[in-house]
Design an enzyme around this catalytic site. Structure first.
Site, PDB file in Angstrom:
ATOM      1  N   HIS A 180     -69.678 -70.349 -14.223  1.00  0.00           N
ATOM      2  CA  HIS A 180     -69.103 -71.360 -15.112  1.00  0.00           C
ATOM      3  C   HIS A 180     -68.283 -72.323 -14.264  1.00  0.00           C
ATOM      4  O   HIS A 180     -67.319 -71.923 -13.609  1.00  0.00           O
ATOM      5  CB  HIS A 180     -68.227 -70.722 -16.189  1.00  0.00           C
ATOM      6  CG  HIS A 180     -67.715 -71.714 -17.188  1.00  0.00           C
ATOM      7  ND1 HIS A 180     -68.417 -72.066 -18.326  1.00  0.00           N
ATOM      8  CD2 HIS A 180     -66.571 -72.449 -17.217  1.00  0.00           C
ATOM      9  CE1 HIS A 180     -67.727 -72.966 -19.008  1.00  0.00           C
ATOM     10  NE2 HIS A 180     -66.606 -73.211 -18.356  1.00  0.00           N
ATOM     11  N   CYS A 181     -68.677 -73.592 -14.276  1.00  0.00           N
ATOM     12  CA  CYS A 181     -68.042 -74.589 -13.410  1.00  0.00           C
ATOM     13  C   CYS A 181     -67.044 -75.413 -14.219  1.00  0.00           C
ATOM     14  O   CYS A 181     -67.430 -76.104 -15.174  1.00  0.00           O
ATOM     15  CB  CYS A 181     -69.097 -75.506 -12.791  1.00  0.00           C
ATOM     16  SG  CYS A 181     -68.417 -76.755 -11.669  1.00  0.00           S
ATOM     17  N   PRO A 182     -65.752 -75.373 -13.878  1.00  0.00           N
ATOM     18  CA  PRO A 182     -64.772 -76.181 -14.620  1.00  0.00           C
ATOM     19  C   PRO A 182     -64.918 -77.678 -14.359  1.00  0.00           C
ATOM     20  O   PRO A 182     -64.492 -78.482 -15.184  1.00  0.00           O
ATOM     21  CB  PRO A 182     -63.423 -75.654 -14.103  1.00  0.00           C
ATOM     22  CG  PRO A 182     -63.720 -75.098 -12.753  1.00  0.00           C
ATOM     23  CD  PRO A 182     -65.111 -74.553 -12.832  1.00  0.00           C
ATOM     24  N   ASN A 185     -67.339 -78.568 -16.905  1.00  0.00           N
ATOM     25  CA  ASN A 185     -67.010 -78.001 -18.216  1.00  0.00           C
ATOM     26  C   ASN A 185     -68.258 -77.443 -18.891  1.00  0.00           C
ATOM     27  O   ASN A 185     -68.502 -77.670 -20.074  1.00  0.00           O
ATOM     28  CB  ASN A 185     -66.334 -79.047 -19.123  1.00  0.00           C
ATOM     29  CG  ASN A 185     -65.749 -78.421 -20.375  1.00  0.00           C
ATOM     30  OD1 ASN A 185     -65.386 -77.253 -20.387  1.00  0.00           O
ATOM     31  ND2 ASN A 185     -65.667 -79.210 -21.437  1.00  0.00           N
TER      32      ASN A 185
END
Length: 410
Positions: A180-182, A185
């Site tokens: 999950h890449c911030p 998002n």
């Protein structure tokens, strides 16, 4: 009458009190989720602001106000806009491509109604596993948990396909989840992993081009600023050339080079790491925790060779590799596996060529039962084509004939 009225008056007030307490409990949870969703967009907004400022600094301050040569302006503007468009396009696709979910892509991974009710009623894990194994017999599953059990998500109430994991941030199971890449998002998985790789590629090209084209003007302005600073120390404030120091173009060009170089270094390490993962056909999760098959964990269980590993992500048609359009192979529910981790419960029999050194073919593949697409592509494709006989010759140069036979336990 007075007593009955009193009973009504004493028993009716707790009802609105209970409802108000329930609303108070629900309201903070809902507000907290909304705040989390809003805060999750802060990294994306930050990147968008930096990109917009870099566009203004490069196009307006550098190309229009600083560069005097017309030919140099045209070349810089054309190359800059090409890299800028591809960068924004791939970044947009990475952000707004919904992660593929097994419950939406294939309902067969969801438990039937009767088995689901039976599973929820059972308290013993052994009985629950028996129910899952019964349903999973018709599914293309080759990976298990560390204890050898069927992977089941109680949150999504779905049997997890191979390479599928539950994302706590997205609150859903994601097919071939990588991480999950911030900064986008979004959860990077089967549906947008190619877009993520292209996003890293074009962002690296974007930063490299800006840093390379701005370097000469950065040195020029940095030198002039150093000279002006020395003059200001020697002379009085009235004689100091304040107009040069306050030039906005110098500030934007100097700061633009620092930002481009900083992002270039950080993106380069991430880009090379994911290229290595693509070459090995692994996800970030699988790099840290090897997938577990029936015969044990194996980090290279899904590796099919360098060329086929790249085709798994980018597809077979090379003309689409550099475009942010979906061309990945498969459906995200099942994946071809290596020969060493083939499912022993699947009856497969393949014959290899008799004389590998001369390239002669005497036997043709035979199968006791029709295999799935993932198995046939793994076990037989390499042995059918003539161009791959050289690879087999290197593996077994002295052996005249090889026969691989896997019998069903049932």
């Amino acid at each position: 009458r007075a007593k009955s009225v009193g009973l009504v008056e004493t028993h009716t007030p707790p009802l609105p009190t209970f409802c108000s307490q329930g609303r108070r409990k629900m309201a903070p949870t809902h507000v907290l989720r909304c705040c989390q969703r809003v805060l999750a967009w802060i990294p994306v907004i930050f990147i968008a602001l930096v990109v917009c400022w870099s566009y203004y600094a490069y196009v307006v301050e550098l190309c229009l106000f600083t560069i005097t040569s017309t030919g140099e302006k045209i070349i810089y503007l054309v190359v800059f806009h090409l890299s800028f468009i591809m960068f924004v396009w791939s970044y947009w696709k990475t952000i707004f491509t919904s992660p593929a979910n097994p419950s939406k892509e294939a309902s067969c991974f969801c438990l039937p109604k009767s088995e689901k009710e039976q599973y929820e009623k059972e308290q013993r894990p052994e009985t629950q596993q028996e129910i899952l194994k019964k349903v999973a017999t018709s599914l293309p599953l080759y990976t298990r948990t560390g204890a050898g059990a069927i992977r089941y998500c109680d949150r999504c109430q779905v049997i997890k396909p191979d390479r599928c994991h539950h994302c706590s941030a997205c609150d859903m199971c994601v097919l071939k989840m990588d991480h999950h890449c911030p900064w986008v998002n979004n959860c990077v998985g089967f549906s947008n992993y190619k877009f993520f790789i292209l996003f890293l590629t074009y962002s690296l090209v974007y930063c490299l081009f800006i840093a390379a084209s701005v370097l000469q003007y950065f040195i020029k302005f940095w030198t002039s600023v150093s000279v002006c600073t020395k003059l200001c120390r020697r002379k009085s404030a009235e004689n100091c050339p304040q107009t040069d120091l306050q030039n906005t173009a110098k500030f934007h060009v100097l700061f633009l080079f620092f930002v481009a170089a900083m992002f270039c270094i950080s993106i380069l390490s991430l880009f090379t790491y994911h290229l290595w993962l693509v070459g090995k056909n692994r996800s970030t999760i699988e790099a840290f925790r090897a997938p577990v098959f029936r015969n044990g964990p194996d980090k290279t269980g899904f590796s099919l060779g360098f060329r086929k590993n790249i085709s798994q992500v980018f597809g077979d048609q090379k003309k689409y590799w550099l475009l942010p359009v979906f061309t990945s192979q498969g459906d995200g529910l099942s994946f071809p596996t290596r020969l060493v981790t083939v499912d022993l419960e699947q009856p497969i029999e393949c014959f290899l060529p008799n004389d590998l050194s001369n390239g002669a073919q005497e036997e043709s593949p035979e199968q006791t039962s029709p295999p799935r697409e993932s198995q046939s592509r793994l076990l037989c494709d390499d042995y059918h084509s003539g161009e791959d006989h050289k690879e087999l010759e290197d593996l077994n140069p002295d052996q005249e004939s090889i026969k691989i036979s896997i019998e069903s336990e049932s």
